[in-house]
Design a protein around this motif. Structure first.
Motif, PDB file in Angstrom:
ATOM      1  N   THR A 324       0.928  -1.219  -0.115  1.00  7.15           N
ATOM      2  CA  THR A 324      -0.172   0.044  -0.123  1.00  7.15           C
ATOM      3  C   THR A 324       0.671   1.181   0.120  1.00  7.15           C
ATOM      4  O   THR A 324       2.028   1.156   0.588  1.00  7.15           O
ATOM      5  CB  THR A 324      -0.982   0.155   1.092  1.00  7.15           C
ATOM      6  N   GLN A 325       0.387   2.402  -0.817  1.00  2.62           N
ATOM      7  CA  GLN A 325       1.048   3.774  -0.749  1.00  2.62           C
ATOM      8  C   GLN A 325       0.173   4.821  -0.019  1.00  2.62           C
ATOM      9  O   GLN A 325       0.324   5.071   0.985  1.00  2.62           O
ATOM     10  CB  GLN A 325       1.410   3.776  -2.031  1.00  2.62           C
ATOM     11  N   ARG A 326      -0.918   5.034  -0.849  1.00  2.00           N
ATOM     12  CA  ARG A 326      -1.810   5.944  -0.639  1.00  2.00           C
ATOM     13  C   ARG A 326      -2.905   5.372   0.197  1.00  2.00           C
ATOM     14  O   ARG A 326      -3.714   5.935   1.016  1.00  2.00           O
ATOM     15  CB  ARG A 326      -2.135   6.605  -1.730  1.00  2.00           C
ATOM     16  N   ARG A 328      -5.126   3.357   2.793  1.00  3.30           N
ATOM     17  CA  ARG A 328      -4.742   2.858   4.126  1.00  3.30           C
ATOM     18  C   ARG A 328      -4.888   1.330   4.032  1.00  3.30           C
ATOM     19  O   ARG A 328      -5.982   0.927   3.623  1.00  3.30           O
ATOM     20  CB  ARG A 328      -5.738   3.450   5.142  1.00  3.30           C
ATOM     21  N   GLU A 385      -1.082  -0.573  -6.135  1.00  3.82           N
ATOM     22  CA  GLU A 385      -2.317   0.364  -6.364  1.00  3.82           C
ATOM     23  C   GLU A 385      -2.475   0.897  -7.587  1.00  3.82           C
ATOM     24  O   GLU A 385      -1.272   1.251  -8.393  1.00  3.82           O
ATOM     25  CB  GLU A 385      -2.223   1.624  -5.269  1.00  3.82           C
ATOM     26  N   LYS A 387      -3.555   4.148 -10.511  1.00  3.88           N
ATOM     27  CA  LYS A 387      -3.841   5.386 -10.189  1.00  3.88           C
ATOM     28  C   LYS A 387      -5.107   5.823  -9.759  1.00  3.88           C
ATOM     29  O   LYS A 387      -5.980   5.490 -10.537  1.00  3.88           O
ATOM     30  CB  LYS A 387      -3.434   6.273 -11.554  1.00  3.88           C
ATOM     31  N   SER A 388      -5.396   6.660  -8.795  1.00  4.00           N
ATOM     32  CA  SER A 388      -6.783   6.902  -8.270  1.00  4.00           C
ATOM     33  C   SER A 388      -7.576   8.105  -8.711  1.00  4.00           C
ATOM     34  O   SER A 388      -8.790   8.136  -8.845  1.00  4.00           O
ATOM     35  CB  SER A 388      -6.719   6.930  -6.661  1.00  4.00           C
ATOM     36  N   LYS A 389      -6.756   8.895  -9.445  1.00  7.93           N
ATOM     37  CA  LYS A 389      -7.439  10.090  -9.810  1.00  7.93           C
ATOM     38  C   LYS A 389      -7.347  10.206 -11.406  1.00  7.93           C
ATOM     39  O   LYS A 389      -6.447   9.544 -12.025  1.00  7.93           O
ATOM     40  CB  LYS A 389      -6.608  11.295  -9.492  1.00  7.93           C
ATOM     41  N   ASP A 411     -11.689  10.623  -8.182  1.00  6.02           N
ATOM     42  CA  ASP A 411     -10.698  10.399  -7.545  1.00  6.02           C
ATOM     43  C   ASP A 411     -11.500   9.040  -6.565  1.00  6.02           C
ATOM     44  O   ASP A 411     -12.400   8.939  -5.802  1.00  6.02           O
ATOM     45  CB  ASP A 411     -10.605  11.279  -6.285  1.00  6.02           C
ATOM     46  N   ASN A 413     -10.052   7.140  -4.477  1.00 10.11           N
ATOM     47  CA  ASN A 413      -9.418   6.753  -3.180  1.00 10.11           C
ATOM     48  C   ASN A 413      -9.362   8.167  -2.462  1.00 10.11           C
ATOM     49  O   ASN A 413      -8.413   8.449  -1.840  1.00 10.11           O
ATOM     50  CB  ASN A 413      -8.014   6.175  -3.303  1.00 10.11           C
ATOM     51  N   GLY A 416      -7.387   8.176   1.026  1.00  7.29           N
ATOM     52  CA  GLY A 416      -6.995   7.107   1.430  1.00  7.29           C
ATOM     53  C   GLY A 416      -7.898   5.977   2.100  1.00  7.29           C
ATOM     54  O   GLY A 416      -7.746   4.886   2.290  1.00  7.29           O
TER      55      GLY A 416
END
Length: 729
Positions: A324-326, A328, A385, A387-389, A411, A413, A416
């Motif tokens: 995990t990075q961004r 939680r 992960e 890209k969330s955006k 977005d 995520n 997070g």
């Protein structure tokens, strides 16, 4: 159903019959939510590169320093094309005897596969580094027939398909003059032998083909002798070891295999089947072996011994997360909290995996159970992960809305927590719309899903224009994979800003409507977006009342049932492949499908005031009765539709293949729209008879339909075209 091209996704809108014009796809890669991890530009770019490389090789082959003599059956250009890689290699690395011999050898292979069994190609290295290939073609020989001797259990026609299969792959099935290629026939003989073994004839002997030449050696008939031997079946099944389950239970699990002829493949399926059965019941470390003894068979019945070491029943015990990075880590661990202490079940893990991947948060997600002690498992989860955006824009055209452009930002995520937030804005020739949508897929770490939507729009319908500002809250829960229930709270302010319709038909033109309701859906379909199969039922109910602060009072309900029946099933496909029937009417029928749909809706005022026009139902269009344009079926004021309080729609549609992903369709629609719910029923039914085209895409079909009105009334059109996206019902 209007669809428009988007950098981020193909976006479906539940509005009138509107086609999506995929303009942006020529410039930007199109991605759906299910395809975020796939860069569609790469395979396209690779294909372009391969095509360009092939063209370069072709140009070099045609200009290469090679002389081909003696060819009459094929042109110089065709032969050079076959040798393009060898010619390019000679051009780059120089002409040597080895490379010249390779070119001659490959040219001989090409000729033999075209039916020239006695071809000879000799090479000469001439001056100026020039390669000369001298061809002695010989006579072209065709295969007149393949006959079988000794086959009592399998039909000759079926065996012939296997015998000529390697040659047939290169030619049309309608071509009666297949070339005689001995190596292909030998390969076909092996396929025939394997077919017999798959049918339980373990001792079969398929002799080498015998050839008989005709017509001066230009045609060959092949005869293949077969000694089938005995057909074997499964005999006594004995279970030894720590089985944990009764013999009858285990036999029932593999019963369908035991009804088939005995083969090594089916024998190997027994451990796989039983291991899956045990693991579904918590036996994570189970080991199963099956041993057949054909030499001990009596009357062809082979005894089989199944050795089972079931081991202990395992239970889930915690989760570890890495990568995990961004996001939680608790977002992942909480998804598995409810498994703690429960019996291990791989199907449960598979469903959890699918749910997590559907969020679009991950490029890679791996869930590995690891033994902690004798009967507990810890889940080790590794992820990458995504890209969330994402930002997207869309452009399209709809027959009802006109030109459409839009932009969106998402977005997936937020902060997070894995909670998506989406904003979008769009303009069409009929109005504007802006929307903000926030979702919590696991409200308070439960299986409840929350959606909060705020929107504002203006839209110009036929006869009136409205402005609307409001919000909607959906709380849904899936009790099973197929059954979902939801509660809905809605609050909207509606203004009819202009109208050509008589005020007596408009009802209130400025009002606040607040309502609560519920939805439920039973979806038994497989592949809902592509070739759906099965049943779907849903219904809604909502109530608006002054108790909730609403200025109008009503109760409204809708219901839908649809059933999709494809004629092609996996079982039929396997059977057809075995029997070698792949063309003509059979294929056309197998790839066809039949769909049935029925819908109804009713709205009743709870006070003395009538229902405002924007709360009423409308009928007609690409998803209802297709002999009418959008909203045009039912009561009118002049030329403008005014809606009604009760509607029905019935659809029957048959689709069939035309070419590739292109399909045809014929359909019959029926429906009505009645102004007063007190008169609800099947009165004043209107009909459509029509034809259409479908082009299948991974996210649903693009549709072109034309529906004929068999009994048009005064000022009604004879029919209507509809260009739209998605299934009609």
């Amino acid at each position: 159903p209007d669809c428009r091209a988007s950098v981020a996704r193909c976006k479906l809108k539940p509005r009138a019959a509107i086609f999506a014009l995929f303009v942006a796809t020529a410039i930007f890669p199109l991605r759906t939510h299910a395809q975020r991890a796939v860069d569609v530009a790469r395979p396209e770019e690779k294909a372009r590169e391969e095509k360009q490389e092939k063209k370069q090789l072709e140009r070099r082959a045609q200009a290469g320093n090679v002389e081909i003599n003696g060819a009459t059956a094929f042109s110089d250009k065709e032969l050079r094309s076959e040798l393009r890689e060898q010619i390019a290699s000679i051009d780059e690395l120089g002409l040597t005897p080895a490379r010249a011999d390779d070119a001659a050898f490959l040219l001989e292979i090409f000729y033999r596969k075209q039916g020239f069994p006695k071809v000879e190609v000799r090479y000469v290295i001439a001056g100026n580094n020039r390669l000369r290939l001298n061809i002695s073609e010989g006579r072209r020989v065709t295969l007149s027939d393949v006959n079988f001797v000794g086959n009592a259990n399998l039909a000759s026609g079926k065996l012939r398909e296997y015998a000529i299969g390697p040659t047939q792959e290169r030619y049309s099935k309608a071509d009666p003059n297949l070339p005689f290629v001995p190596s292909d026939i030998e390969e076909g003989v092996d396929l025939v032998r394997r077919l017999y073994i798959s049918e339980g004839f373990l001792d079969v002997v398929v002799e080498a083909p015998q050839y008989r030449y005709r017509d001066g050696g230009s045609r060959v008939a092949a005869t293949i002798a077969i000694n089938e031997g005995r057909r074997y079946s499964f005999g006594d099944i004995s279970f030894v070891g720590r089985t944990a389950f009764r013999r009858g239970v285990l036999l029932e699990e593999i019963g369908d295999l035991l009804q088939e002829p005995y083969t090594e493949r089916r024998l190997a399926d027994i451990p796989r089947r039983l291991q899956a059965y045990y693991r579904d019941r918590g036996y994570f470390d189970v080991k199963v072996e099956a041993t057949g003894q054909p030499t001990a068979a009596r009357k062809g019945r082979v005894p089989v011994q199944v050795t089972i070491a079931s081991g202990e029943v395992y239970h889930f015990d915690g989760v570890t997360v890495s990568g995990t990075q961004r996001l939680r880590p608790s977002y992942i661990t909480r998804r598995f909290t409810n498994l703690s202490g429960k019996t291990y079940n791989p199907d449960v893990l598979d469903e959890k995996f699918r749910d997590l991947m559907r969020t679009g948060l991950f490029n890679v997600l791996q869930i590995r159970p690891k033994k902690v002690d004798e009967n507990t498992l810890r889940l080790e989860i590794d992820l990458e992960e995504a890209k969330s955006k994402e930002f997207g824009f869309s452009i399209g055209y709809g027959s009802y809305a006109g030109f459409i452009v839009g932009a969106s930002y998402r977005d997936r995520n937020l902060f997070g927590y894995g909670q998506p937030l989406s904003t979008s804005a769009e303009y069409s020739q009929r109005g504007y719309k802006g929307e903000i949508l926030w979702e919590d897929p696991y409200l308070f770490d439960t299986e409840n899903r929350l959606k909060v939507r705020i929107s504002a729009l203006t839209f110009e319908f036929d006869g009136y224009t409205k402005f609307e500002l409001g919000g909607r809250i959906d709380l849904t829960r899936k009790f099973t994979k197929q059954y979902e229930v939801g509660a809905v709270i809605m609050a909207r302010h509606v203004e009819i800003t202009s109208a050509d319709i008589d005020p007596v038909f408009l009802g209130r033109t400025s009002y606040q409507v607040n309502s609560i309701g519920y939805t439920q859906t039973l979806d038994l379909r497989k592949s809902p977006f592509v070739s759906p199969r099965g049943l779907v039922i849903d219904n809604t109910l909502d109530v608006a009342s002054d108790v909730f602060g609403s200025q109008i009072d009503f109760i409204r309900s809708t219901a839908r049932i649809s059933y999709y029946l494809p004629f092609k099933t996996e079982e039929k496909t396997v059977k057809v492949a075995q029997e070698g029937d792949e063309g003509g009417f059979g294929r056309w029928f197998r790839e066809s499908s039949l769909a049935f749909g029925a819908r109804a809706g009713v709205i009743r005022s709870l006070g003395g005031e009538g229902i405002p026009i924007d709360e009423r139902f409308f009928n007609g269009g690409s998803t209802t009765v297709r002999s009418f344009v959008e909203r045009d079926l039912g009561p009118h004021d002049g030329g403008d539709p005014i809606g009604g309080e009760f509607f029905t729609v019935f659809n029957v549609e048959y689709t069939f293949p035309i070419y590739g992903e292109l399909q045809g369709a014929v359909f019959v629609d029926a429906g009505n729209l009645l102004p007063d719910a007190k008169a609800a029923g099947l009165n004043d039914m209107r009909y459509a008879l029509g034809v259409g085209l479908r082009y299948k895409l991974p996210i649903g079909p693009v549709r072109l339909d034309y529906g004929v009105n068999p009994n048009p009334r005064a000022e009604e059109d004879f029919g209507a075209f509809h260009f739209s996206f998605g299934f009609a019902f």
